[in-house]
Design an enzyme around this catalytic site. Structure first.
Site, PDB file in Angstrom:
ATOM      1  N   ARG A  83      -9.391   1.080   8.066  1.00 26.18           N
ATOM      2  CA  ARG A  83      -8.204   1.615   9.808  1.00 26.18           C
ATOM      3  C   ARG A  83      -8.616   3.544   9.260  1.00 26.18           C
ATOM      4  NH1 ARG A  83      -2.610   0.060  10.418  1.00 26.18           N
ATOM      5  NH2 ARG A  83      -2.460   0.434   8.410  1.00 26.18           N
ATOM      6  N   GLU A 142     -28.665  -1.442   6.394  1.00 26.07           N
ATOM      7  CA  GLU A 142     -29.795   0.074   5.760  1.00 26.07           C
ATOM      8  C   GLU A 142     -28.936   1.732   6.655  1.00 26.07           C
ATOM      9  OE1 GLU A 142     -30.678  -3.427   7.438  1.00 26.07           O
ATOM     10  OE2 GLU A 142     -31.894  -3.191   5.565  1.00 26.07           O
ATOM     11  N   GLY A 153       0.739  -1.344  -0.152  1.00 24.45           N
ATOM     12  CA  GLY A 153       0.125  -0.096   0.320  1.00 24.45           C
ATOM     13  C   GLY A 153       1.010   1.347   0.351  1.00 24.45           C
ATOM     14  N   ASP A 154       0.401   2.283   0.084  1.00 22.83           N
ATOM     15  CA  ASP A 154       0.992   2.995   0.427  1.00 22.83           C
ATOM     16  C   ASP A 154       2.476   3.667   1.150  1.00 22.83           C
ATOM     17  OD1 ASP A 154      -0.464   4.198   3.064  1.00 22.83           O
ATOM     18  OD2 ASP A 154      -0.694   5.743   2.304  1.00 22.83           O
ATOM     19  N   GLN A 173     -11.546 -10.857   7.194  1.00 19.39           N
ATOM     20  CA  GLN A 173     -11.727 -10.528   5.966  1.00 19.39           C
ATOM     21  C   GLN A 173     -10.025 -10.078   5.074  1.00 19.39           C
ATOM     22  OE1 GLN A 173     -13.601  -6.913   7.191  1.00 19.39           O
ATOM     23  NE2 GLN A 173     -12.944  -7.437   8.294  1.00 19.39           N
ATOM     24  N   ASP A 176      -8.183  -1.903   1.520  1.00 17.36           N
ATOM     25  CA  ASP A 176      -8.420  -1.355   1.491  1.00 17.36           C
ATOM     26  C   ASP A 176      -8.744  -0.065   0.696  1.00 17.36           C
ATOM     27  OD1 ASP A 176      -8.378  -1.705   4.894  1.00 17.36           O
ATOM     28  OD2 ASP A 176      -6.218  -0.055   4.840  1.00 17.36           O
ATOM     29  N   MET A 190     -13.163  -3.943   7.585  1.00 19.72           N
ATOM     30  CA  MET A 190     -11.766  -3.128   8.499  1.00 19.72           C
ATOM     31  C   MET A 190     -11.657  -2.201   7.342  1.00 19.72           C
ATOM     32  SD  MET A 190      -7.986  -5.851   8.665  1.00 19.72           S
ATOM     33  CE  MET A 190      -8.236  -6.463   9.764  1.00 19.72           C
TER      34      MET A 190
HETATM   35  O1  F6P Z   1      -4.172  -1.489   6.502  1.00 19.41           O
HETATM   36  C1  F6P Z   1      -4.793  -2.354   5.628  1.00 19.41           C
HETATM   37  C2  F6P Z   1      -5.477  -3.233   6.527  1.00 19.41           C
HETATM   38  O2  F6P Z   1      -6.509  -3.426   6.376  1.00 19.41           O
HETATM   39  C3  F6P Z   1      -6.521  -1.786   7.931  1.00 19.41           C
HETATM   40  O3  F6P Z   1      -7.614  -1.901   6.725  1.00 19.41           O
HETATM   41  C4  F6P Z   1      -6.290  -2.104   9.015  1.00 19.41           C
HETATM   42  O4  F6P Z   1      -6.479  -1.337  10.117  1.00 19.41           O
HETATM   43  C5  F6P Z   1      -5.110  -3.426   9.179  1.00 19.41           C
HETATM   44  O5  F6P Z   1      -4.687  -3.114   7.607  1.00 19.41           O
HETATM   45  C6  F6P Z   1      -5.122  -3.550  10.132  1.00 19.41           C
HETATM   46  O6  F6P Z   1      -3.443  -4.591  10.075  1.00 19.41           O
HETATM   47  P1  F6P Z   1      -2.732  -5.241  11.762  1.00 19.41           P
HETATM   48  O7  F6P Z   1      -2.966  -6.534  10.810  1.00 19.41           O
HETATM   49  O8  F6P Z   1      -1.636  -4.667  11.376  1.00 19.41           O
HETATM   50  O9  F6P Z   1      -3.710  -4.877  12.557  1.00 19.41           O
END
Ligand code: F6P
Length: 308
Positions: free
Chosen positions: A157, A173, A87-88, A240, A113, A155
């Protein structure tokens, strides 16, 4: 991610290059945890969740001297180009490696995400979305049999992308997510009550993990205390992030992995693969600094219009 790894290795092999696998991301690189990854090592990984190369968060990589050490390790191993799947954070690190040390980098978007600028898709999003929808379909059975209100946390964040798409796909809903701060619990309760007055006998509210109103547990507690609602909270959590990838994730992992290698082979550097309107294109790595894409606002609206 395994589809992308397989495609990188096999496309590179087809072009006459050798591929090495770096385990546990930048952390593993710093510890010298890398070895040749031949084509046969990628047998039967396409359908597997997770990543055979494993992953790790590496805070030390924020330090310039740590990146210098990583560049030295890559050079010493004779690695001419680095393909980063992530990711970023991973892409920002790749960009710094290129800028500061001339490491040839290519990125493949991998995060459930789906919050990277410049691409309609990231690997894992479709699989996580389908997993969340399947789980909520099961919850709906109980919700409608018992006439209950459920809050289901997905998920995300700092992004509501997964929440909004999940909510639309499972006929929720309502949906609460970080980018919609105007969403108040008062509005939510008013809407849910209107549904019940109109004859609805079950409600599902999808809550993004990072929603500013609070995570599902906190929202649930507030709704119990302040509005005397009887409800159940389900946190889907890490289910997920695992499981066999959907066909779409496998197809895009394969396309992006192979295309990234073909571009590196042609001498291109400093890009990440993207999907734009159905086409596989490359974006400059610097685009990772652009603002995070917002979940399409019309989808959030559609969730409430279609759940009346
Ligand atoms: O950044 C991707 C992500 O899937 C977030 O949505 C989630 O908060 C996080 O990773 C969970 O990561 P970890 O398993 O390190 O808590």
């Amino acid at each position: 991610m395994n589809a992308a790894i397989r495609a990188v290795v096999r496309q590179a092999d087809a072009l006459g290059h050798e591929t090495w696998g770096i385990y546990r991301g930048y952390q593993g690189l710093l510890e010298g945890d890398l070895e040749p990854l031949p084509s046969r090592a990628c047998a039967n990984i396409l359908q597997r969740g997770g990543t055979i190369l494993q992953t790790a968060r590496c805070l030390a990589f924020h330090q310039p001297e740590t990146r210098a050490e990583a560049a030295r390790i890559l050079k010493e191993a004779g690695i001419g180009a680095l393909v980063v799947i992530g990711g970023d954070g991973s892409f920002r690190a790749a960009q710094a490696l290129m800028r500061e040390h001339g490491v040839a980098c290519a990125g493949i978007p991998g995060t459930i995400d789906n919050d990277l600028p410049g691409t309609d898709r990231t690997l894992g999003f479709d699989t996580a979305l389908n997993t969340a929808v399947e789980a909520i379909d099961r919850i709906r059975d109980t919700a409608s049999s018992h006439g209950r209100l459920f809050l289901v946390e997905v998920m995300g964040r700092s992004s509501g992308m997964l929440a909004v798409h999940t909510a639309l796909a499972c006929g929720a809903e309502a949906v609460l997510y970080p980018e919609s701060p105007e969403d108040s619990l008062e509005n939510l309760v008013t809407r849910l009550k209107a549904h019940w007055d109109a004859g609805k006998r079950s409600s599902i509210v999808v809550v993004a993990e990072g929603d500013t109103v609070g995570r599902a547990m906190a929202v649930g507690e507030q709704l119990r205390q302040e509005h005397a609602l009887d409800l159940r909270v389900v946190v889907l959590g890490h289910i997920q992030r695992g499981g066999s990838p959907t066909a779409l994730d496998r197809i895009w992992g394969s396309r992006w992995g192979a295309e990234a290698v073909r571009r590196l082979d042609r001498g291109e550097r400093g890009f990440y693969m993207a999907e734009v309107a159905g086409a596989a294109v490359a974006q400059p790595l610097s685009r990772v600094l652009d603002p995070q894409p917002l979940p399409p606002g019309d989808l959030g609206i559609l969730v409430s219009v279609l759940s009346r």
